[in-house]
Design a protein around this motif. Sequence first.
Motif, PDB file in Angstrom:
ATOM      1  N   ILE A 260      15.897  52.826  40.324  1.00 37.14           N
ATOM      2  CA  ILE A 260      16.695  52.787  39.100  1.00 37.14           C
ATOM      3  C   ILE A 260      17.503  51.493  39.013  1.00 37.14           C
ATOM      4  O   ILE A 260      17.634  50.910  37.923  1.00 37.14           O
TER       5      ILE A 260
ATOM      6  N   LEU B 176      22.501  60.094  41.112  1.00 37.53           N
ATOM      7  CA  LEU B 176      21.181  60.661  40.889  1.00 37.53           C
ATOM      8  C   LEU B 176      21.027  61.881  41.778  1.00 37.53           C
ATOM      9  O   LEU B 176      21.166  61.799  43.000  1.00 37.53           O
TER      10      LEU B 176
ATOM     11  N   LEU C 196      23.347  62.783  36.943  1.00 35.14           N
ATOM     12  CA  LEU C 196      22.059  62.879  36.276  1.00 35.14           C
ATOM     13  C   LEU C 196      21.043  63.537  37.201  1.00 35.14           C
ATOM     14  O   LEU C 196      20.734  62.993  38.265  1.00 35.14           O
ATOM     15  N   ASP C 197      20.549  64.706  36.809  1.00 33.74           N
ATOM     16  CA  ASP C 197      19.500  65.378  37.569  1.00 33.74           C
ATOM     17  C   ASP C 197      18.171  64.763  37.147  1.00 33.74           C
ATOM     18  O   ASP C 197      17.747  64.907  36.004  1.00 33.74           O
ATOM     19  N   THR C 198      17.515  64.081  38.084  1.00 27.72           N
ATOM     20  CA  THR C 198      16.275  63.370  37.777  1.00 27.72           C
ATOM     21  C   THR C 198      15.035  64.140  38.231  1.00 27.72           C
ATOM     22  O   THR C 198      13.943  63.578  38.231  1.00 27.72           O
TER      23      THR C 198
ATOM     24  N   LEU D 153      12.480  64.011  35.560  1.00 31.63           N
ATOM     25  CA  LEU D 153      12.495  62.796  34.739  1.00 31.63           C
ATOM     26  C   LEU D 153      11.671  61.683  35.368  1.00 31.63           C
ATOM     27  O   LEU D 153      11.677  61.502  36.579  1.00 31.63           O
TER      28      LEU D 153
ATOM     29  N   GLU E 193      12.785  57.548  31.321  1.00 31.20           N
ATOM     30  CA  GLU E 193      13.717  58.540  30.775  1.00 31.20           C
ATOM     31  C   GLU E 193      15.046  58.505  31.515  1.00 31.20           C
ATOM     32  O   GLU E 193      16.112  58.652  30.907  1.00 31.20           O
ATOM     33  N   THR E 194      15.012  58.291  32.815  1.00 32.68           N
ATOM     34  CA  THR E 194      16.246  58.169  33.589  1.00 32.68           C
ATOM     35  C   THR E 194      17.046  56.967  33.096  1.00 32.68           C
ATOM     36  O   THR E 194      18.260  57.066  32.867  1.00 32.68           O
TER      37      THR E 194
ATOM     38  N   ARG F  82      18.677  57.671  29.716  1.00 31.71           N
ATOM     39  CA  ARG F  82      19.856  58.541  29.801  1.00 31.71           C
ATOM     40  C   ARG F  82      21.063  57.795  30.369  1.00 31.71           C
ATOM     41  O   ARG F  82      22.191  58.032  29.938  1.00 31.71           O
TER      42      ARG F  82
END
Length: 180
Positions: free
Chosen positions: A24, A108, A156-158, A161, A165-166, A169
């Motif tokens: 990320i 994350l 953020l729950d990935t 995802l 998309e991560t 968000r």
Amino acid sequence: MPPTVRHNRLVLVNGEEGAGKSTIVRALLPHTPNGARIDAEDLGQTNPCLMDDEFFNLLRRNVAGLVENFWTAGYANVIAGSFLRDYPDYLAFRELLRLPCAVFLVELVVDKDVRDGRRVTRAKLTTQEWRDMVDLIPEDLTIRQAADPDYRYVGLDTTGLDVPETVRRIKDAIPEIYAR
């Protein structure tokens, strides 16, 4: 309450091993205006890798120095990941930053089964012994509660995802940097 907008901004990407921090951090940079990235896993490669308090003190100093060097060079938005274990680490790191800044901590979170799958298929290979040792480190929820007025927590729950998309968000959660 959102952080006050200042010239210097820092996005800290945090999470357990295999959560996707390095991925990320890399994926956010092309979307980050006047941005720079630091993956502390790259900075903290040592042999032996003791992962003790002395090591993390060194790593925090190195990351803080690079963050401020980037800010001084005009990179107002710095993304850094892979060096905070818990809230005391955050506080110790924050004390090292002499320049005023807004901090956005992106944590994350991912289900253990998905995380374990990522850990064995990613480019940074680890041993089962290493993964077992890392799994013994208790999760610290206090980092979510920083009292600093220039701090915002973004969880953020990935689990379900993908990377785009991560990133989307995260951008939506931090309009101070990623306003469209």
